[in-house]
Design a protein around this motif. Structure first.
Motif, PDB file in Angstrom:
ATOM      1  N   LYS A 121       0.825  -1.202   0.000  1.00 35.72           N
ATOM      2  CA  LYS A 121       0.000   0.000   0.000  1.00 35.72           C
ATOM      3  C   LYS A 121       0.861   1.254   0.000  1.00 35.72           C
ATOM      4  O   LYS A 121       0.554   2.236  -0.699  1.00 35.72           O
TER       5      LYS A 121
ATOM      6  N   ILE B 132       2.306   1.690  -3.461  1.00 32.67           N
ATOM      7  CA  ILE B 132       1.280   2.217  -4.361  1.00 32.67           C
ATOM      8  C   ILE B 132       1.161   3.725  -4.190  1.00 32.67           C
ATOM      9  O   ILE B 132       1.073   4.471  -5.178  1.00 32.67           O
TER      10      ILE B 132
ATOM     11  N   GLN C   6      -1.704  -3.047  -7.186  1.00 36.60           N
ATOM     12  CA  GLN C   6      -3.118  -2.838  -6.907  1.00 36.60           C
ATOM     13  C   GLN C   6      -3.911  -4.125  -7.088  1.00 36.60           C
ATOM     14  O   GLN C   6      -4.845  -4.409  -6.324  1.00 36.60           O
TER      15      GLN C   6
END
Length: 203
Positions: free
Chosen positions: A18, A21, A139
């Motif tokens: 995360k 990203i 993702q």
């Protein structure tokens, strides 16, 4: 097939993925355009779908199928996700001039789509494709983990909650024990059971 260890390792890397990203999303390719904005571009998304996994006859012209066959030939029958992995898998040294030309054409197709949207590129196309593909791959992994946890929650909510506390939220063991009112010994037993059930779903 993914091993039990790999499944749990992927889950334990949730927060790291995360964060990556988020970092990739803000990477600028020039003129105020970020990688995340490129990723939202419908035409670019369509091109990536065409290049990454759909059956050739559904979308490729005869020329594009030729390009794909060359790429797959040098991937040894495998098609790893992510430009970085693909570049490592393809040995440029063994390509003849004709193959090099075809692969340059394949890369050029992506560059034309980006430039057609009016984006002035800060870096070379390879660097941009690498970051864009990494963002998409990460993702996809996050979406898969979220889906598995939601599925697990439907029939073993306590397991899903425990995995979220430990792997998604990254809470300390003592804090988790306090929150779910168990001893450390019970915590490790419950965590092991939850991870086994998650692994069963993931494989």
């Amino acid at each position: 097939m993914t091993t039990d260890h790999q499944v749990i390792e992927q889950l334990s890397q949730y927060r790291q993925k995360k964060a990556r990203i988020q970092a990739l999303s803000t990477y600028s390719v020039g003129s105020g355009i970020t990688v995340s904005r490129l990723n939202e571009d419908d035409q670019l998304q369509e091109l990536h779908r065409r290049l990454r996994g759909l059956p050739s006859y559904m979308y490729l012209s005869a020329r594009e199928q030729e390009l794909e066959s060359i790429a797959h030939a040098y991937l040894g029958g495998k098609y790893p996700s992510g430009i970085k992995m693909q570049k490592r898998a393809v040995s440029v040294d063994v390509m003849d001039d004709g193959d090099q030309k075809l692969l340059r054409e394949l890369r050029g197709k992506i560059q034309k789509v980006i430039e057609a949207r009016g984006y002035e590129l800060r870096d070379g196309i390879d660097q941009i494709i690498e970051r864009l593909t990494e963002l998409q791959d990460l993702q996809t992994e996050i979406d898969r983990i979220d889906f598995l946890l939601t599925t697990l929650e439907a029939y073993r909510p306590n397991d899903a909650e425990l995995l979220r506390l430990v792997h998604v939220e990254g809470k300390e063991i003592d804090d988790v024990c306090t929150e779910i009112s168990v001893s450390r010994r019970t915590f490790w037993r419950k965590l092991s059971e939850a991870e086994k059930e998650y692994t069963f779903l993931a494989q």
